[in-house]
Design a protein around this motif. Structure first.
Motif, PDB file in Angstrom:
ATOM      1  N   ASN A 167       0.813  -1.221   0.000  1.00 42.75           N
ATOM      2  CA  ASN A 167       0.000   0.000   0.000  1.00 42.75           C
ATOM      3  C   ASN A 167       0.845   1.270   0.000  1.00 42.75           C
ATOM      4  OD1 ASN A 167       0.780  -0.655   2.710  1.00 42.75           O
ATOM      5  ND2 ASN A 167      -0.760   0.765   3.504  1.00 42.75           N
ATOM      6  N   ALA A 168       2.137   1.158   0.339  1.00 39.60           N
ATOM      7  CA  ALA A 168       3.029   2.318   0.306  1.00 39.60           C
ATOM      8  C   ALA A 168       4.069   2.207  -0.795  1.00 39.60           C
ATOM      9  CB  ALA A 168       3.718   2.487   1.662  1.00 39.60           C
ATOM     10  N   ASP A 169       3.846   1.323  -1.737  1.00 37.86           N
ATOM     11  CA  ASP A 169       4.775   1.134  -2.853  1.00 37.86           C
ATOM     12  C   ASP A 169       4.566   2.244  -3.883  1.00 37.86           C
ATOM     13  OD1 ASP A 169       6.238   0.276  -5.080  1.00 37.86           O
ATOM     14  OD2 ASP A 169       5.712  -1.827  -4.793  1.00 37.86           O
ATOM     15  N   PRO A 170       5.619   2.968  -4.278  1.00 36.70           N
ATOM     16  CA  PRO A 170       5.457   3.993  -5.308  1.00 36.70           C
ATOM     17  C   PRO A 170       4.926   3.437  -6.628  1.00 36.70           C
ATOM     18  CG  PRO A 170       7.585   4.211  -4.219  1.00 36.70           C
ATOM     19  CD  PRO A 170       7.001   2.917  -3.747  1.00 36.70           C
ATOM     20  N   LEU A 171       5.081   2.119  -6.847  1.00 39.35           N
ATOM     21  CA  LEU A 171       4.612   1.506  -8.089  1.00 39.35           C
ATOM     22  C   LEU A 171       3.238   0.850  -7.948  1.00 39.35           C
ATOM     23  CD1 LEU A 171       7.928  -0.176  -9.323  1.00 39.35           C
ATOM     24  CD2 LEU A 171       6.961   2.028  -9.997  1.00 39.35           C
ATOM     25  N   LEU A 172       2.566   1.076  -6.824  1.00 45.68           N
ATOM     26  CA  LEU A 172       1.260   0.455  -6.603  1.00 45.68           C
ATOM     27  C   LEU A 172       0.285   0.757  -7.733  1.00 45.68           C
ATOM     28  CD1 LEU A 172      -0.889  -0.998  -4.880  1.00 45.68           C
ATOM     29  CD2 LEU A 172      -1.216   1.171  -3.641  1.00 45.68           C
ATOM     30  N   GLY A 173       0.244   2.002  -8.172  1.00 48.21           N
ATOM     31  CA  GLY A 173      -0.689   2.381  -9.228  1.00 48.21           C
ATOM     32  C   GLY A 173      -0.471   1.611 -10.516  1.00 48.21           C
ATOM     33  N   GLN A 174       0.782   1.250 -10.800  1.00 50.25           N
ATOM     34  CA  GLN A 174       1.068   0.505 -12.024  1.00 50.25           C
ATOM     35  C   GLN A 174       0.545  -0.925 -11.920  1.00 50.25           C
ATOM     36  OE1 GLN A 174       4.825   1.056 -13.897  1.00 50.25           O
ATOM     37  NE2 GLN A 174       5.232   3.011 -12.900  1.00 50.25           N
ATOM     38  N   SER A 175       0.679  -1.545 -10.752  1.00 52.34           N
ATOM     39  CA  SER A 175       0.134  -2.889 -10.568  1.00 52.34           C
ATOM     40  C   SER A 175      -1.386  -2.863 -10.648  1.00 52.34           C
ATOM     41  CB  SER A 175       0.581  -3.466  -9.219  1.00 52.34           C
ATOM     42  OG  SER A 175       1.946  -3.815  -9.242  1.00 52.34           O
ATOM     43  N   LYS A 176      -1.999  -1.855 -10.047  1.00 47.22           N
ATOM     44  CA  LYS A 176      -3.462  -1.769 -10.083  1.00 47.22           C
ATOM     45  C   LYS A 176      -3.969  -1.516 -11.505  1.00 47.22           C
ATOM     46  CE  LYS A 176      -4.721  -0.584  -5.364  1.00 47.22           C
ATOM     47  NZ  LYS A 176      -5.449   0.367  -4.476  1.00 47.22           N
ATOM     48  N   LEU A 213       3.270  -0.977   3.787  1.00 49.05           N
ATOM     49  CA  LEU A 213       4.048  -1.962   3.031  1.00 49.05           C
ATOM     50  C   LEU A 213       4.722  -1.284   1.847  1.00 49.05           C
ATOM     51  CD1 LEU A 213       1.345  -4.795   3.011  1.00 49.05           C
ATOM     52  CD2 LEU A 213       3.292  -4.540   4.581  1.00 49.05           C
ATOM     53  N   GLY A 214       6.025  -1.222   1.895  1.00 46.18           N
ATOM     54  CA  GLY A 214       6.780  -0.568   0.838  1.00 46.18           C
ATOM     55  C   GLY A 214       7.087  -1.491  -0.324  1.00 46.18           C
ATOM     56  N   HIS A 215       7.943  -1.023  -1.194  1.00 40.22           N
ATOM     57  CA  HIS A 215       8.325  -1.775  -2.377  1.00 40.22           C
ATOM     58  C   HIS A 215       9.014  -3.077  -1.978  1.00 40.22           C
ATOM     59  CE1 HIS A 215       9.051  -2.209  -6.611  1.00 40.22           C
ATOM     60  NE2 HIS A 215      10.367  -2.267  -6.463  1.00 40.22           N
TER      61      HIS A 215
END
Length: 339
Positions: A268-277, A303-305
């Motif tokens: 939920n705190a991964d800078p790339l979360l939006g790309q996975s979603k 939860l980070g990268h």
């Protein structure tokens, strides 16, 4: 007084070096920035790998430094298999992360050994990192590694009809793109890479914290200097983002209903979360089978990268068990099929 003058000169020298490095990164080469990024990534990978060591089973056999392309010095892979396992097991072929500019097959070896103990042959693949090679070289290399494993499945105790491809971070993008090439002929033609195996061979994809969509990168944001250096190194030129061929690596734009079933996750705190979603949403819209694991925005601790490699955390253990369950489900032998 002499000491003060000496300190002033040292500070001035450091400022001059910093300015030179900035000018070099901005106008000549991304290499100084890449050296710094590699040092940071490698340190983090070493720490995560060390935490996994006590969990690695003792009964895992390794076939190391297998060359999957005789013409390529970087084309190496390692195979992990449980001692005494059945003759023909499903395989998980894994592509390591590292921002396309760092890492090697060894940084995920312990995690894959732990996975191997759950009834899989696991394979970790090397590819040439940037700027020593540019996109789409790692895609070509991974495609060849996949073809090699399927063609030589019996040698490693693998069922060639029960193969998954997976990866983390940059490796997740590479794995996803190889799966997209295998299931979308028009896309394969546009990228210029012929799939090494048919779409029926890839039973699933496991995608952790992936950099799936280069078009979503904010090059002017907080991570802008890092992202600009990586794009330049991987794309091969400063303005790589304006190159339509480079932008083809945006996997969500090229998935179809034939994409293999996917387990996809990010913290939920991964800078790339939006790309996975975005990839998960595009897969679902296309009609592909998608098994996502995302967390509430207020999940704590955040939860980070690459959160999934921490098997001491509840979220990391959950991702691991979901990965095992997914891999077993998509590779399950149907009643009446040959053993």
């Amino acid at each position: 007084m002499a000491m003060l003058r000496w300190l002033v000169r040292i500070v001035a020298l450091l400022v001059a070096v910093a300015a030179l490095l900035w000018l070099t990164v901005s106008y000549v080469t991304p290499q100084p920035a890449i050296w710094a990024i590699r040092a940071l990534f490698d340190s983090g990978s070493d720490a995560a790998s060390a935490k996994l060591l006590p969990k690695v089973p003792a009964n895992i056999e390794t076939t190391g430094a297998v060359r999957y392309d005789p013409s390529d010095p970087d084309a190496l892979l390692d195979v992990f298999r449980q001692r005494g396992a059945a003759a023909s097991q499903p395989a998980i072929i894994w592509i390591h992360g590292g921002g396309f500019v760092s890492g090697n097959r060894h940084i995920v070896a312990k995690y894959l050994k732990i996975l191997a103990a759950r009834g899989f042959v696991t394979v970790t693949v090397d590819y040439t990192i940037a700027p020593e090679a540019h996109y789409p070289t790692p895609i070509r290399q991974t495609n060849k590694a996949l073809g090699y494993i399927v063609a030589n499945a019996a040698r490693y105790g693998i069922d060639p009809d029960r193969v998954l491809i997976g990866g983390d971070s940059a490796g997740a993008q590479i794995a996803a793109q190889v799966a997209a090439l295998a299931t979308n002929p028009a896309y394969a033609k546009a990228v210029g890479i012929s799939p090494s195996v048919g779409p029926d061979r890839i039973k699933g994809a496991i995608l952790f914290c992936g950099a799936h969509d280069v078009t979503m990168l904010n090059l002017d944001g907080k991570l802008g200097p890092f992202l600009r250096a990586v794009v330049w190194a991987y794309g091969g030129k400063r303005d790589a983002m304006s190159d339509p061929a480079f932008r083809l690596m945006a996997v969500p734009d090229h998935v179809t209903k034939d994409f293999p079933p996917v387990f996809i996750t990010a913290g939920n705190a991964d800078p790339l979360l939006g790309q996975s979603k975005r990839l998960a949403n595009r897969l679902k819209a296309a009609g592909a089978i998608t098994d996502p694991l995302f967390f509430p925005a207020d999940y704590s601790p955040a939860l980070g990268h690459e959160y999934q490699f921490d098997l001491d955390s509840p979220a990391g253990r959950q991702a691991f068990e979901r990965t095992v369950a997914f891999a077993r489900r998509v590779t399950e032998k149907k009643a009446g099929t040959a053993p």
